[in-house]
Write an enzyme that holds these catalytic residues in place. Structure first.
Site, short mmCIF file in Angstrom:
data_model
loop_
_atom_site.label_atom_id
_atom_site.label_comp_id
_atom_site.label_asym_id
_atom_site.label_seq_id
_atom_site.Cartn_x
_atom_site.Cartn_y
_atom_site.Cartn_z
N VAL A 10 -138.10 -56.78 -8.84
CA VAL A 10 -136.80 -56.86 -8.18
C VAL A 10 -136.47 -58.31 -7.77
CG1 VAL A 10 -135.52 -56.12 -6.12
CG2 VAL A 10 -136.94 -54.50 -7.35
N ASP A 223 -146.25 -55.44 8.34
CA ASP A 223 -145.23 -56.29 7.70
C ASP A 223 -144.64 -57.27 8.72
OD1 ASP A 223 -143.21 -56.82 5.47
OD2 ASP A 223 -141.89 -56.14 7.07
N LYS A 227 -145.05 -61.56 9.36
CA LYS A 227 -143.89 -62.44 9.57
C LYS A 227 -144.05 -63.23 10.88
CE LYS A 227 -140.99 -59.43 6.78
NZ LYS A 227 -140.22 -58.18 6.78
#
Ligand code: HSE
EC number: 1.1.1.3
Length: 352
Positions: A10, A223, A227
């Site tokens: 993607v 996730d 970050k």
């Protein structure tokens, strides 16, 4: 600027679409004229043409048959190069690292970066793994080799969370950073406030393509944790590691608690936070109850947001997409433009 794209899923296709459609506009705005010479993907195949690939043909094949096998032959076309050979043996100046990364080890992307730097090639990427696991080492290696390392899309995709802090807000000390950095969990919380169950909300987030392949990374907070580590290292200059961050998953929050908060005009948000304290940095990813006056309390659905608390400029909140094909492709484009300026600067210095 000759590009090799590693990984044509993607994200890689998102960048290729932008380059196929908007190359001329970007050239007029910035002077950058990128040409994709190689694509290497272990699933759909690999192509290398030192004179450049036809992106419309590549994108058509990827979308229709999911294989690059029918790309037309030519005297200069080479097929089947793996990622490492593509980095070392092609004439690309910039490696676009968009492979799947093991978030626990950062590999194989860390090795791809090191190999590229040793070959004096620039790297732009959206992979969180290498920056969360090895930012210091990779940024030092890039500097030693006089090449560029771009990673804007690792936090909030095309919403310029890192570049805002690293360039526009330069001169500030960030006393605190708070963010909604995971779209899946924010979407789930928004749906659960309207009465949806945890499992249905997660299923919907997966169907809409927000969640990672294994949604554990989203709902357990990994996730967002990666970050937070990236923000601490790249924006706050603190060598935080994943083990330094407290983490509490979304599952610990009960549906009844979400409804009670709603009745009180409050909202639970899965927040990533980093604070400078007298005892050093404190970082966490966990559900936090926010008053309606909090700048992050009104962020709905899969949208991300971040508030930088600056010693000089005050609190600055940025909100926008945290994922998406076009958005993440754009993050890579913004790094390529920055890399172009870096290369121009180097050229000027060399010519002096
Ligand atoms: N699964 C992530 C999210 C995608 O939900 O925000 C972007 O890292």
């Amino acid at each position: 600027m000759k590009l090799a794209i590693l990984g044509f899923g993607v994200v890689g296709q998102g960048l290729a679409e932008i380059l196929a459609n908007q190359c001329e506009k970007t050239r007029q705005q910035t002077g950058m004229a990128p040409k994709v010479v190689a694509i290497s993907d272990f699933k759909i195949g690999s192509l290398y043409d030192p004179n450049g690939l036809d992106l419309d043909k590549v994108l058509h094949l990827a979308a229709t048959v999911g294989s690059l096998e029918d790309y037309p032959n030519s005297a200069t076309l080479v097929r089947g190069l793996d990622a490492m050979t593509t980095i070392v043996q092609t004439n690309a100046d910039v490696i676009v690292e968009a492979t799947f990364t093991d978030i626990k080890t950062g590999e194989p992307a860390i090795t791809h970066c090191k190999t590229a730097f040793a070959a004096k090639k620039h790297v732009v990427m959206t992979n969180k793994g290498p920056i969360a696991m090895a930012y210091k080492q990779l940024s030092e290696l890039a500097a030693e080799n006089g090449v560029y390392l771009g990673f804007e899309g690792t936090v909030m995709s095309g919403t310029p969370a890192l570049r805002l802090a690293r360039t526009a807000l330069i001169g500030n000390t960030f006393t605190e950073v708070n963010g909604i950095l995971n779209g899946t969990t924010n979407y789930m919380l928004t749906q659960m406030e309207d009465g949806m169950s945890y499992h249905d909300a997660l299923k919907q987030a997966q169907e809409k393509g927000y969640a990672e392949a294994d949604p554990t990374s989203d709902v357990e907070g990994y996730d967002a944790l990666y970050k937070i580590v990236i923000l601490a290292n790249t924006v706050m200059g603190e060598a935080l590691t994943p083990d330094d961050v407290e983490r509490v998953g979304l599952k610990t929050l009960l549906a009844a608690e979400i409804q009670t908060a709603k009745q009180q005009g409050k909202r639970w948000k899965m927040l990533g936070t980093i604070r400078r304290t007298a005892d050093g940095m404190k970082a966490a990813v966990k559900p936090i109850l926010l008053d309606s006056s909090h700048p992050l309390s009104s962020i709905d659905g899969a949208t991300n947001a971040i508030t930088y608390s600056c010693d000089l400029a005050g609190d600055i909140t940025l909100t926008g997409a945290g994922a998406g094909k076009k958005e993440t492709g754009y993050a890579l484009l913004s790094d390529l433009v920055d890399c172009h300026f870096f290369m121009e600067e180097n050229r000027k210095v060399t010519n002096q």
